[in-house]
Design a protein around this motif. Structure first.
Motif, PDB file in Angstrom:
ATOM      1  N   LYS A 138       1.043  -1.017   0.033  1.00 10.77           N
ATOM      2  CA  LYS A 138       0.173   0.124   0.497  1.00 10.77           C
ATOM      3  C   LYS A 138       0.775   1.134   0.316  1.00 10.77           C
ATOM      4  CE  LYS A 138      -4.375  -1.148   2.367  1.00 10.77           C
ATOM      5  NZ  LYS A 138      -4.743  -0.495   3.569  1.00 10.77           N
ATOM      6  N   LEU A 139       0.555   2.206  -1.360  1.00 11.16           N
ATOM      7  CA  LEU A 139       1.270   3.535  -1.234  1.00 11.16           C
ATOM      8  C   LEU A 139       0.083   4.751  -0.869  1.00 11.16           C
ATOM      9  CD1 LEU A 139       4.729   2.941  -2.967  1.00 11.16           C
ATOM     10  CD2 LEU A 139       4.223   2.854  -1.151  1.00 11.16           C
ATOM     11  N   GLN A 152      -3.742   6.620  -4.375  1.00 13.65           N
ATOM     12  CA  GLN A 152      -3.896   4.904  -3.358  1.00 13.65           C
ATOM     13  C   GLN A 152      -3.656   4.073  -4.602  1.00 13.65           C
ATOM     14  OE1 GLN A 152      -8.634   6.019  -2.878  1.00 13.65           O
ATOM     15  NE2 GLN A 152      -7.740   5.685  -0.544  1.00 13.65           N
ATOM     16  N   LEU A 153      -2.128   3.396  -4.490  1.00 12.01           N
ATOM     17  CA  LEU A 153      -1.749   2.256  -5.238  1.00 12.01           C
ATOM     18  C   LEU A 153      -1.621   0.913  -3.610  1.00 12.01           C
ATOM     19  CD1 LEU A 153       1.462   3.486  -6.625  1.00 12.01           C
ATOM     20  CD2 LEU A 153      -1.019   4.209  -6.930  1.00 12.01           C
ATOM     21  N   HIS A 154      -2.548   0.368  -4.278  1.00 18.52           N
ATOM     22  CA  HIS A 154      -3.440  -0.888  -2.863  1.00 18.52           C
ATOM     23  C   HIS A 154      -2.844  -1.742  -4.815  1.00 18.52           C
ATOM     24  CE1 HIS A 154      -5.464   0.482  -0.437  1.00 18.52           C
ATOM     25  NE2 HIS A 154      -4.817   1.240  -0.772  1.00 18.52           N
ATOM     26  N   SER A 196      -2.646   9.564 -14.676  1.00 18.52           N
ATOM     27  CA  SER A 196      -3.658   8.567 -15.030  1.00 18.52           C
ATOM     28  C   SER A 196      -3.923   7.124 -14.026  1.00 18.52           C
ATOM     29  CB  SER A 196      -3.376   8.561 -16.496  1.00 18.52           C
ATOM     30  OG  SER A 196      -2.074   7.918 -15.937  1.00 18.52           O
ATOM     31  N   ASN A 197      -3.350   6.598 -13.362  1.00 15.56           N
ATOM     32  CA  ASN A 197      -3.085   5.614 -13.294  1.00 15.56           C
ATOM     33  C   ASN A 197      -2.675   5.697 -11.178  1.00 15.56           C
ATOM     34  OD1 ASN A 197      -3.991   3.821 -15.294  1.00 15.56           O
ATOM     35  ND2 ASN A 197      -1.550   4.402 -15.574  1.00 15.56           N
ATOM     36  N   LEU A 198      -4.347   7.042 -10.769  1.00 12.30           N
ATOM     37  CA  LEU A 198      -3.180   7.275  -9.173  1.00 12.30           C
ATOM     38  C   LEU A 198      -4.102   6.129  -8.449  1.00 12.30           C
ATOM     39  CD1 LEU A 198      -3.630  11.663  -9.897  1.00 12.30           C
ATOM     40  CD2 LEU A 198      -1.810   9.458  -9.045  1.00 12.30           C
ATOM     41  N   HIS A 199      -4.990   5.611  -9.042  1.00 10.83           N
ATOM     42  CA  HIS A 199      -6.309   4.705  -7.919  1.00 10.83           C
ATOM     43  C   HIS A 199      -5.682   3.572  -8.638  1.00 10.83           C
ATOM     44  CE1 HIS A 199      -7.450   8.262  -5.724  1.00 10.83           C
ATOM     45  NE2 HIS A 199      -7.229   8.935  -7.052  1.00 10.83           N
ATOM     46  N   VAL A 200      -5.278   2.524  -7.952  1.00 13.40           N
ATOM     47  CA  VAL A 200      -4.902   0.908  -8.425  1.00 13.40           C
ATOM     48  C   VAL A 200      -5.517   0.286  -6.936  1.00 13.40           C
ATOM     49  CG1 VAL A 200      -3.482  -1.355  -9.258  1.00 13.40           C
ATOM     50  CG2 VAL A 200      -3.250   1.631 -10.162  1.00 13.40           C
ATOM     51  N   LYS A 206      -1.949  -2.780 -14.032  1.00 18.85           N
ATOM     52  CA  LYS A 206      -1.259  -2.102 -13.788  1.00 18.85           C
ATOM     53  C   LYS A 206      -0.610  -2.335 -12.661  1.00 18.85           C
ATOM     54  CE  LYS A 206      -0.836   1.403 -15.401  1.00 18.85           C
ATOM     55  NZ  LYS A 206       0.200   1.843 -16.384  1.00 18.85           N
ATOM     56  N   ALA A 207      -1.008  -3.440 -11.683  1.00 21.01           N
ATOM     57  CA  ALA A 207      -0.440  -3.564 -10.254  1.00 21.01           C
ATOM     58  C   ALA A 207       0.762  -4.216 -10.400  1.00 21.01           C
ATOM     59  CB  ALA A 207      -1.557  -4.433  -9.250  1.00 21.01           C
ATOM     60  N   VAL A 208      -0.014  -5.340 -11.098  1.00 18.58           N
ATOM     61  CA  VAL A 208       1.567  -6.575 -12.080  1.00 18.58           C
ATOM     62  C   VAL A 208       2.649  -4.956 -12.131  1.00 18.58           C
ATOM     63  CG1 VAL A 208       2.702  -7.914 -13.011  1.00 18.58           C
ATOM     64  CG2 VAL A 208       0.228  -8.456 -12.113  1.00 18.58           C
ATOM     65  N   GLU A 209       2.091  -3.876 -13.398  1.00 17.46           N
ATOM     66  CA  GLU A 209       3.342  -3.622 -13.409  1.00 17.46           C
ATOM     67  C   GLU A 209       4.474  -2.291 -12.987  1.00 17.46           C
ATOM     68  OE1 GLU A 209       3.637   0.643 -16.079  1.00 17.46           O
ATOM     69  OE2 GLU A 209       2.244  -1.054 -16.856  1.00 17.46           O
ATOM     70  N   TYR A 210       3.600  -2.058 -11.792  1.00 13.06           N
ATOM     71  CA  TYR A 210       3.588  -1.338 -10.349  1.00 13.06           C
ATOM     72  C   TYR A 210       4.846  -2.406  -9.656  1.00 13.06           C
ATOM     73  CZ  TYR A 210       1.166   3.244 -11.211  1.00 13.06           C
ATOM     74  OH  TYR A 210       0.961   4.278 -12.613  1.00 13.06           O
ATOM     75  N   ALA A 211       4.300  -3.449  -9.086  1.00 12.16           N
ATOM     76  CA  ALA A 211       4.904  -4.377  -8.376  1.00 12.16           C
ATOM     77  C   ALA A 211       5.965  -4.251  -8.734  1.00 12.16           C
ATOM     78  CB  ALA A 211       4.300  -5.319  -7.500  1.00 12.16           C
TER      79      ALA A 211
END
Length: 222
Positions: A138-139, A152-154, A196-200, A206-211
């Protein structure tokens, strides 16, 4: 018997002196940061207000040979609670390992095993549901410029095609006190610049990409 106990009392520090301790830090472009600071990146600014993530399945190697496995299933690092940022491995001799491997997140087996105690207890707010599993990271915070907007990045997901847990492999300096630095420059560059992807908030591409971006930001220093 008393003599044996006395010897053990004085020798115990010698045995435990080199036990491995890892201090977990957040950095931004290699500079230490904390929560609720105004941070600048690419001439834009933001604040990080919450940072939590799971580290799990620690394994320790010497010359590419597995020498120890940590019996603790997972650690929840929460930057609002300083004590969670220090991970101690009392049975690991720091000078006898040259590589550490672990997961950034929670693996599929653990997600489906019903192991919900200790750091994995849903009371910590890091569990979606049995369908989606654990939130690996969580960020949360606020982008301040060019316009104020919350992010919110979950990040999580344990079933294909959204397998979010990432294997981290790092060289160990063989010192007893080690720093695990996680640099947010790359991930926050994506968030702040794109906006553009502030809320995952669920398992997704996108969650996998950010991880994956975050996994490349781990660094182990003496």
């Amino acid at each position: 018997m008393i003599r044996v106990l006395v010897y053990w009392f004085f020798l115990l520090p010698l045995f435990s002196w080199s036990q491995l301790t890892i201090d977990v830090n957040l950095t931004l472009d290699k500079q230490l940061i904390g929560l609720n600071q105004t941070l600048s990146l690419n001439e834009q600014s933001f604040q990080l207000e919450q940072a939590r993530f799971y580290l799990s399945k620690f394994e320790f190697f010497q010359n590419n040979r597995l020498v120890a496995v940590d019996p603790i299933e997972a650690y929840l690092v929460d930057f609002e609670i300083d004590s969670t940022r220090k991970i101690i491995f009392p049975t690991i001799q720091a000078d006898q390992i040259d590589e550490i491997r672990f997961l950034f997140g929670i693996d599929s087996v653990t997600n489906t095993s019903g192991a919900m105690t200790g750091a994995l207890d849903p009371m910590y707010g890091m569990y979606w549901s049995w369908q989606s599993g654990y939130i690996n990271c969580k960020l949360e915070g606020t982008v301040l410029t060019p316009k104020r907007e919350a992010f919110q990045l979950h990040l999580g997901g344990y079933t294909s095609p959204f397998l979010a847990a990432q294997l981290i492999v790092l060289e160990n300096s063989k010192t007893s006190a080690t720093k695990l630095n996680i640099d947010l420059k790359s991930i926050m560059g994506e968030v702040v610049l794109s906006q553009s992807n502030l809320h995952v908030m669920s398992p997704c591409v996108k969650a996998v990409e950010y991880a994956q971006i975050l996994a490349k930001s781990f660094d182990l220093k003496p």
